[in-house]
Design an enzyme around this catalytic site. Structure first.
Site, mmCIF file in Angstrom:
data_model
loop_
_atom_site.group_PDB
_atom_site.id
_atom_site.type_symbol
_atom_site.label_atom_id
_atom_site.label_comp_id
_atom_site.label_asym_id
_atom_site.label_seq_id
_atom_site.Cartn_x
_atom_site.Cartn_y
_atom_site.Cartn_z
ATOM 1 N N ARG A 35 -2.505 11.261 0.360
ATOM 2 C CA ARG A 35 -3.487 12.134 1.000
ATOM 3 C C ARG A 35 -2.785 13.292 1.707
ATOM 4 N NH1 ARG A 35 -5.407 10.403 5.099
ATOM 5 N NH2 ARG A 35 -4.232 8.467 5.399
ATOM 6 N N ARG A 91 -0.206 3.333 -7.328
ATOM 7 C CA ARG A 91 -1.545 2.766 -7.164
ATOM 8 C C ARG A 91 -2.153 2.317 -8.476
ATOM 9 N NH1 ARG A 91 -3.968 2.194 -1.890
ATOM 10 N NH2 ARG A 91 -2.780 3.543 -0.493
ATOM 11 N N LYS A 143 -4.356 -5.307 3.331
ATOM 12 C CA LYS A 143 -5.792 -5.584 3.192
ATOM 13 C C LYS A 143 -6.142 -6.079 1.795
ATOM 14 C CE LYS A 143 -7.857 -1.796 4.134
ATOM 15 N NZ LYS A 143 -6.670 -0.970 3.898
ATOM 16 N N THR A 144 -5.722 -5.318 0.798
ATOM 17 C CA THR A 144 -6.056 -5.667 -0.580
ATOM 18 C C THR A 144 -5.407 -6.984 -0.984
ATOM 19 O OG1 THR A 144 -6.267 -3.338 -1.174
ATOM 20 C CG2 THR A 144 -5.934 -4.895 -2.975
ATOM 21 N N LYS A 155 -11.694 8.650 -0.436
ATOM 22 C CA LYS A 155 -11.738 8.692 1.022
ATOM 23 C C LYS A 155 -12.744 9.708 1.554
ATOM 24 C CE LYS A 155 -8.920 5.383 2.032
ATOM 25 N NZ LYS A 155 -9.507 4.109 2.549
ATOM 26 N N HIS A 202 -13.206 0.323 7.968
ATOM 27 C CA HIS A 202 -12.073 0.422 7.040
ATOM 28 C C HIS A 202 -11.439 -0.957 6.976
ATOM 29 C CE1 HIS A 202 -7.884 2.172 5.986
ATOM 30 N NE2 HIS A 202 -8.604 2.024 4.894
ATOM 31 N N ASP A 227 -11.592 -2.576 0.685
ATOM 32 C CA ASP A 227 -11.179 -1.450 1.533
ATOM 33 C C ASP A 227 -12.248 -0.891 2.468
ATOM 34 O OD1 ASP A 227 -9.070 0.356 2.262
ATOM 35 O OD2 ASP A 227 -10.098 1.925 1.164
ATOM 36 N N SER A 242 -3.492 1.677 5.127
ATOM 37 C CA SER A 242 -2.856 1.522 3.828
ATOM 38 C C SER A 242 -1.472 0.889 3.962
ATOM 39 C CB SER A 242 -2.732 2.893 3.154
ATOM 40 O OG SER A 242 -2.053 2.795 1.940
#
Length: 528
Positions: free
Chosen positions: A56, A319, A239-240, A198, A217, A254, A235
């Protein structure tokens, strides 16, 4: 330009002869490969490179100053203001640029699995692989839903169009501009697909709280007994990985909303980091990478077409994007009840926070507002090694409203539903970054499962003398010396100094909150 004029320009673009609307996955794969945008891998996924923008670009993200929203937005470095005049001029330039392209690609779908608050969206893409990304990441409509689909927000994405800062009023060639009034997200100068994902999340973070729904989030999963767990974190914090548990069904990886009915996924897919990915460590993610999946910046062998997930020569932020149904254990539709367990994930590069600790209500609110983690390499342009960062609500880059608005809503939800909150450090242990080692994923999984199963609710704890956190004395399957971070350091004096340094950073950061109760300020943070 007013909203009607903007809509007319968009309508003219969408009626062009170069438009491909709602192509299937095979069609988009064919387009992406035949146009030279992406290559096919041995697993059937496509792989694309995003050039110099491999993450980003927050300094190039703007919100248009408009009468209907300007008093609600938390203006600053995250929500940078830009004028309607700048937006209008760039919008016309981008639309004219896209009209000249041989082909454009349009996806129509939804954000939000809860039908009562679902947002109708459409995406206009210059690249076929970007359109496939959106097809897999957002919620796909049925044939009947497509017939009545009327977009409420539109992304117009033109990676090949580069702004001229001197003329266009931007910081660089890249721009991500949101007009809440005209319901347009304008993206140019960057091929990083995550900007689209996003941007829609930011829109939902604006709209949902207005309807009394907490936007979050976080990832979420649910057990056989209906016990829901939330995982908050930026990130790279896990989490994933941690929500993709073979013993529990995935709600989403997410972005979620928490309404009076329970939790729902905002997306229809997953966007997982793949650096050092293996079938042994993360089988759910590994097996989800197949035909229809999109790999970003993953190095692939030129002959065998086999991805090398250990190769970070392009970026650490490699990714994979894939639809949620590529994961075996999922909830369909992506909705569930109220959370029983909430996990705050942090990747502590100081190596001083416990691998898991129980939080009181005050500590939960303090750490939610603090949102401490280490910004990991590759997630943003220019970040090459972990940097300590405080990201309010574990997601400040995506929050258009004041952070305390979301924090207050979470506090109300915790009170109402009696959720137990844990702080989990997936970062370093035995020393700071460069000295210690990253916490073993197997240990983290064991501790998180114990927390979700309720095994830590009544376990004996010891209170950390620096941060005041309540550390379980034992967790079955985890060595006791791992649980207390000070015990894991060979140099105790070095630990004490580093812990005090981080505690001071916590307190310094928290000073920016002027409207937080004394109970949270005095009882939620470090003791020293």
């Amino acid at each position: 330009m007013n909203s009607v004029e903007i809509a007319n320009e968009l309508k003219e673009l969408l009626n062009g002869k170069n438009i491909n609307v709602q192509l299937s996955v095979p069609q988009l794969v064919e387009k992406a490969t035949s146009r030279g945008e992406a290559d096919l891998t041995a697993d059937g996924a496509i792989v694309a490179k995003t050039g110099k923008y491999t993450g980003r670009s927050p300094k190039d993200k703007y919100t248009v100053v408009e009468e209907s929203s300007q008093d609600k937005i938390d203006w600053g470095k995250v929500n940078q203001p830009i004028s309607s005049e700048v937006f209008d001029q760039l919008y016309i330039k981008v639309v004219n640029y896209l009209k000249e392209k041989d082909e454009l690609f349009v996806f129509k779908g939804f954000a939000g699995a809860d039908k009562d608050s679902q947002l109708h969206i459409q995406v206009v893409n210059e690249y076929a692989w970007h359109n496939l990304f959106c097809h897999q990441l957002f919620i796909r409509p049925t044939e009947d839903e497509l017939k009545s689909h009327e977009a409420e927000f539109t992304i117009v994405s033109a990676p090949g169009f580069k702004a001229d800062p001197a003329i266009d009023g931007t910081n660089s060639e890249t721009f991500i501009i949101v007009s809440l009034e005209k319901k347009i997200i304008l993206i140019g100068g960057t091929e990083y697909a995550g900007e689209m994902k996003k941007s829609i999340f930011g829109i939902m973070n604006y709209l949902l709280p207005e309807s009394g729904i907490l936007s979050m989030h976080c990832s979420a999963n649910v057990g056989e007994a209906g016990d829901v767990a939330l995982f908050f974190g930026l990130s790279g914090t896990g989490k994933t990985t941690l929500s993709a548990d073979a013993n529990r069904k995935l709600i989403g990886d997410d972005e979620h909303g928490w309404s009076d009915n329970g939790v729902f996924n905002i997306e229809g897919g997953c966007y997982a980091k793949t650096i050092n990915l293996s079938a042994e460590k993360e089988p759910e993610i590994y097996n989800a990478i197949r035909f229809g999946s999109v790999l970003e910046n993953v190095v692939v062998d030129s002959e065998t077409r086999i991805p090398n997930y250990d190769d970070n020569s392009l970026t650490e932020n490699t990714r994979a994007a894939y639809p949620i149904h590529y994961i075996d254990n999922i909830v369909t539709p992506s909705v569930a009840g109220h959370p029983k367990t909430i996990v705050f994930l942090t990747a502590d590069a100081f190596g001083v926070l416990p691998p898991i600790s129980k939080l009181t209500k005050e500590q939960a609110m303090y750490h939610f507002l603090s949102g401490f983690t280490s910004k990991l390499a590759g997630t943003e342009r220019g970040v090459t090694e972990p940097e300590p960062v405080f990201s309010t609500c574990f997601g400040s880059p995506f929050l258009p409203l004041p952070a305390t608005r979301y924090a207050e809503m979470l506090g109300e939800k915790i009170d109402e539903h009696g959720a137990q909150v844990f702080l989990v450090n997936t970062g370093w242990t035995g020393g700071e970054y460069g000295v210690g080692s990253r916490m073993k994923l197997s240990y983290t999984r064991t501790m998180v499962r114990a927390a979700i199963d309720g095994k830590l609710n009544d376990v004996a704890t010891t209170q950390d003398t620096v941060f005041g956190l309540h550390i379980p004395i034992t967790v079955e399957g985890v060595p006791s010396e791992v649980l207390n971070p000070r015990d894991a350091w060979a140099d105790k004096e070095a630990y004490d100094q580093k812990a005090k340094q981080l505690a001071d950073l916590f307190k310094e950061n928290f000073n920016k909150f002027s409207n937080v109760s004394e109970e949270i300020t005095n009882n939620g943070g470090p003791l020293v």
